[in-house]
Design a protein around this motif. Structure first.
Motif, mmCIF file in Angstrom:
data_model
loop_
_atom_site.group_PDB
_atom_site.id
_atom_site.type_symbol
_atom_site.label_atom_id
_atom_site.label_comp_id
_atom_site.label_asym_id
_atom_site.label_seq_id
_atom_site.Cartn_x
_atom_site.Cartn_y
_atom_site.Cartn_z
ATOM 1 N N GLU A 93 0.861 -1.176 0.000
ATOM 2 C CA GLU A 93 0.000 0.000 0.000
ATOM 3 C C GLU A 93 0.900 1.230 0.000
ATOM 4 O OE1 GLU A 93 -2.091 -0.361 3.639
ATOM 5 O OE2 GLU A 93 -3.199 -2.129 3.025
ATOM 6 N N VAL A 94 0.514 2.263 -0.734
ATOM 7 C CA VAL A 94 1.321 3.485 -0.785
ATOM 8 C C VAL A 94 0.652 4.554 0.063
ATOM 9 C CG1 VAL A 94 2.220 5.319 -2.254
ATOM 10 C CG2 VAL A 94 2.243 2.962 -3.062
ATOM 11 N N HIS A 95 1.427 5.145 0.957
ATOM 12 C CA HIS A 95 0.980 6.276 1.766
ATOM 13 C C HIS A 95 1.867 7.452 1.398
ATOM 14 C CE1 HIS A 95 -1.499 3.782 4.414
ATOM 15 N NE2 HIS A 95 -0.529 2.899 4.312
ATOM 16 N N HIS A 96 1.287 8.501 0.842
ATOM 17 C CA HIS A 96 2.046 9.676 0.434
ATOM 18 C C HIS A 96 2.128 10.619 1.628
ATOM 19 C CE1 HIS A 96 3.810 12.234 -2.569
ATOM 20 N NE2 HIS A 96 3.105 13.233 -2.089
ATOM 21 N N HIS A 97 3.345 10.848 2.127
ATOM 22 C CA HIS A 97 3.546 11.680 3.309
ATOM 23 C C HIS A 97 4.277 12.969 2.979
ATOM 24 C CE1 HIS A 97 3.414 8.209 6.495
ATOM 25 N NE2 HIS A 97 2.276 8.371 5.855
ATOM 26 N N VAL A 98 3.813 14.046 3.579
ATOM 27 C CA VAL A 98 4.586 15.279 3.685
ATOM 28 C C VAL A 98 5.058 15.262 5.130
ATOM 29 C CG1 VAL A 98 4.563 17.790 3.603
ATOM 30 C CG2 VAL A 98 3.239 16.473 1.932
ATOM 31 N N GLU A 99 6.343 14.926 5.314
ATOM 32 C CA GLU A 99 6.871 14.618 6.632
ATOM 33 C C GLU A 99 7.760 15.745 7.154
ATOM 34 O OE1 GLU A 99 7.231 10.502 8.128
ATOM 35 O OE2 GLU A 99 9.260 10.796 7.329
ATOM 36 N N MET A 100 7.365 16.296 8.293
ATOM 37 C CA MET A 100 8.146 17.339 8.961
ATOM 38 C C MET A 100 9.044 16.654 9.980
ATOM 39 S SD MET A 100 4.931 19.878 9.093
ATOM 40 C CE MET A 100 3.786 18.559 8.744
ATOM 41 N N ILE A 101 10.350 16.750 9.764
ATOM 42 C CA ILE A 101 11.308 15.989 10.558
ATOM 43 C C ILE A 101 12.075 16.926 11.479
ATOM 44 C CG2 ILE A 101 13.276 14.422 10.472
ATOM 45 C CD1 ILE A 101 12.222 13.816 7.529
ATOM 46 N N TYR A 102 12.035 16.617 12.765
ATOM 47 C CA TYR A 102 12.715 17.408 13.790
ATOM 48 C C TYR A 102 13.929 16.656 14.310
ATOM 49 C CZ TYR A 102 8.666 20.408 13.790
ATOM 50 O OH TYR A 102 7.677 21.276 13.403
ATOM 51 N N VAL A 103 14.969 17.409 14.664
ATOM 52 C CA VAL A 103 16.094 16.831 15.382
ATOM 53 C C VAL A 103 15.783 17.000 16.867
ATOM 54 C CG1 VAL A 103 18.570 17.002 15.872
ATOM 55 C CG2 VAL A 103 17.728 17.325 13.531
ATOM 56 N N PRO A 136 15.578 4.660 1.282
ATOM 57 C CA PRO A 136 16.852 5.051 0.664
ATOM 58 C C PRO A 136 17.441 6.382 1.154
ATOM 59 C CG PRO A 136 15.069 5.097 -0.949
ATOM 60 C CD PRO A 136 14.526 4.487 0.293
ATOM 61 N N GLU A 137 16.597 7.320 1.517
ATOM 62 C CA GLU A 137 17.088 8.636 1.930
ATOM 63 C C GLU A 137 17.516 8.696 3.393
ATOM 64 O OE1 GLU A 137 12.939 8.443 3.312
ATOM 65 O OE2 GLU A 137 13.857 7.878 1.415
ATOM 66 N N LEU A 138 17.144 7.695 4.184
ATOM 67 C CA LEU A 138 17.328 7.771 5.633
ATOM 68 C C LEU A 138 18.791 7.872 6.088
ATOM 69 C CD1 LEU A 138 15.121 6.520 8.290
ATOM 70 C CD2 LEU A 138 17.456 5.731 8.491
ATOM 71 N N PRO A 139 19.735 7.069 5.591
ATOM 72 C CA PRO A 139 21.118 7.216 6.074
ATOM 73 C C PRO A 139 21.704 8.606 5.825
ATOM 74 C CG PRO A 139 20.842 5.092 4.992
ATOM 75 C CD PRO A 139 19.587 5.892 4.722
ATOM 76 N N ALA A 140 21.476 9.179 4.662
ATOM 77 C CA ALA A 140 22.004 10.517 4.365
ATOM 78 C C ALA A 140 21.322 11.571 5.226
ATOM 79 C CB ALA A 140 21.827 10.838 2.882
ATOM 80 N N LEU A 141 20.032 11.441 5.449
ATOM 81 C CA LEU A 141 19.302 12.395 6.275
ATOM 82 C C LEU A 141 19.804 12.347 7.715
ATOM 83 C CD1 LEU A 141 16.970 14.442 6.535
ATOM 84 C CD2 LEU A 141 15.458 12.500 6.965
ATOM 85 N N ILE A 142 20.020 11.165 8.239
ATOM 86 C CA ILE A 142 20.528 11.023 9.604
ATOM 87 C C ILE A 142 21.929 11.609 9.721
ATOM 88 C CG2 ILE A 142 21.367 9.296 11.258
ATOM 89 C CD1 ILE A 142 18.786 7.724 10.622
ATOM 90 N N ALA A 143 22.802 11.316 8.759
ATOM 91 C CA ALA A 143 24.160 11.870 8.786
ATOM 92 C C ALA A 143 24.117 13.394 8.759
ATOM 93 C CB ALA A 143 24.973 11.326 7.615
ATOM 94 N N ALA A 144 23.238 13.975 7.928
ATOM 95 C CA ALA A 144 23.112 15.434 7.862
ATOM 96 C C ALA A 144 22.607 16.010 9.182
ATOM 97 C CB ALA A 144 22.178 15.829 6.710
ATOM 98 N N ALA A 145 21.662 15.328 9.821
ATOM 99 C CA ALA A 145 21.124 15.799 11.103
ATOM 100 C C ALA A 145 22.196 15.749 12.195
ATOM 101 C CB ALA A 145 19.909 14.966 11.508
#
Length: 155
Positions: A93-103, A136-145
């Motif tokens: 199932e596809v869930h389209h998210h606009v995700e606001m990510i906080y550190v 796929p984007e999670l490792p780069a996003l975590i490293a940037a955070a």
């Protein structure tokens, strides 16, 4: 036809050892940061904090990016990133998210996964995240955070 958009909030929780808190999400079948849909009357920062507590048992505080402030309006902390992503569940199932990510930084509590939504929660180094089954984007996003948080503490 494009799936409906859902506004969600999530948290990249980083501890003093530069480790990140991830959960193994039951529906998605991957390791991700804690997060979910906003409840009624809840702002995105409040939702991120609530989701971490519900999914992991850990209380957190948002690292505020010091947004514009004025006495005539309530200011909500700015997210570290806003991503528009398609989340696929194990049932495809596809869930389209606009995700606001906080550190966030961890506070009180002890790790205990909410088993109906997540099967596990654990602290990982950025190097360990590279080898996990994640979006796929999670490792780069975590490293940037982690880098952003480190640079912020050197200011």
């Amino acid at each position: 036809m494009r799936p409906a958009r859902h506004f969600t909030a999530a948290a990249i929780v980083v501890d003093d050892d530069r480790r990140v808190l991830l959960v193994h999400h039951n529906k998605i079948g991957m390791w991700i940061y804690p997060g979910g849909h906003l409840a009624e009357q809840e702002d995105p920062a409040e939702a991120a904090v609530r989701e971490v507590r519900e999914e992991t048992g850990i209380d957190v505080r948002v690292v505020d990016r010091k947004p514009f402030a004025h006495p005539a309006a309530r200011t909500i902390p700015s997210p570290f990133a806003i991503l528009e992503i398609d989340m696929k569940t194990a049932a495809l199932e596809v869930h389209h998210h606009v995700e606001m990510i906080y550190v966030c930084r961890p506070g009180a509590g002890s790790l205990r996964p909410q088993l109906n939504e997540v099967s596990a929660c654990r602290w990982f180094s950025a190097a360990e995240v590279e080898h996990l089954d994640t979006p796929p984007e999670l490792p780069a996003l975590i490293a940037a955070a982690i880098d952003w948080l480190g640079a912020r503490h050197q200011e």
